[in-house]
Scaffold this active site. Sequence first.
Site: not given
Ligand code: DOR
Ligand code: ZN
Length: 356
Positions: A22, A24-26, A50, A108, A145, A183, A228, A256, A260, A272
């Site tokens: 799990h 997030h690579l953006r 996402n 997802k 999620h 998560h 989150l 996860d 940011h 988050a």
């Molecule tokens: O904390 C989180 N950040 N929870 C998520 O479900 C998404 C993630 C994000 O993409 O920043």
């Molecule tokens: Zn996530």
Amino acid sequence: MDEATPILTAERLTLTRPDDWHLHLRDGEALKAVLPDTVKRFARAIVMPNLKPPVTTVTQAAAYRQRILAAVPPGPTFTPLMTLYLTDDLPADEIERAIDSGIIHAVKLYPAGATTNSAAGVTDLKKCSATLARMERLGLPLLVHGEVTDPAVDIFDREAVFIERVLTPLLKDFPALKVVLEHVTTQDGVEFVKACGANVAATITAHHLLLNRNAIFAGGIRPHHYCLPVLKRETHRQALLTAATSGNPKFFLGTDSAPHARRTKEAACGCAGCYTAHAGIELYAEAFEQAGALDRLEGFASHFGADFYALPRNTEQITLVRAAWRVPDELPYLADDVLVPLRAGATVGWKLEDMQ
Ligand code: DOR
Ligand code: ZN
């Protein structure tokens, strides 16, 4: 020595190269900034869809995959495992295309409005019945999620209420659907997953293993501990630690890691997400060591996820050394802003040795 046995001395831990189930690579410059941290440690990662706009088609996922591969630095190989973002109108035929592509490994589910970039998420799972039926038939996992978005539900209860209102009925309708409760953060979640069949599993983050909700308020508000699902009370952290170190293959590693930019976290309404990829396996080693279960880390980090996804286990190895290192205060991220990693300015007790 049996390959399956992690080599463990007081000072060194050698294990099969792990995967991150799990992540997030953006995209764009953010992707280029964070990807090396993951590639150093993990052979594969389930890449969250996402983005803005979300990855909803196989064509978009293939293009995103190419951008990721183009950003992989020289060194160990890395395989991104792509996912599609479930919307109310994701056609069932896209599932067929996903399977045929060979690059899509899951879909997802973000309840609409639950978290970062989830506005296009599902408003009512009933609208997705045909698509879910196709996933069940073809064995494509649904990654969940697991939080309700009902503002009347206390934020600390949203996972438990999701299990009751959404997940339980979903599995009644689609009993053979492969589901990962992503998560997982509560004892309720752990108990639910344990009680289900082998088609239901969960990922656990390092930050939910290491921190409880007090960490959000230690001496003042700590935006870099806000994610989150939100951190929970100590009893839940203990339940997660027990599950992760139990050797039960239903529980496996998913960082996860969610970068940011600093200014979007340190704000009146901060985003988050915790960035953990810079110490993506080391933080888990700390948690497992605290639980006296370092010998269970390899199954959790390197075996059980691959087994669930019906992928081969990795054959290379990594070595962690017991050596404290200081996490930088900030990491490069965007041209005009930085990233604050978990543990910024403090130490992590295990260090990744250079790849063999
Ligand atoms: O904390 C989180 N950040 N929870 C998520 O479900 C998404 C993630 C994000 O993409 O920043
Ligand atoms: Zn996530």
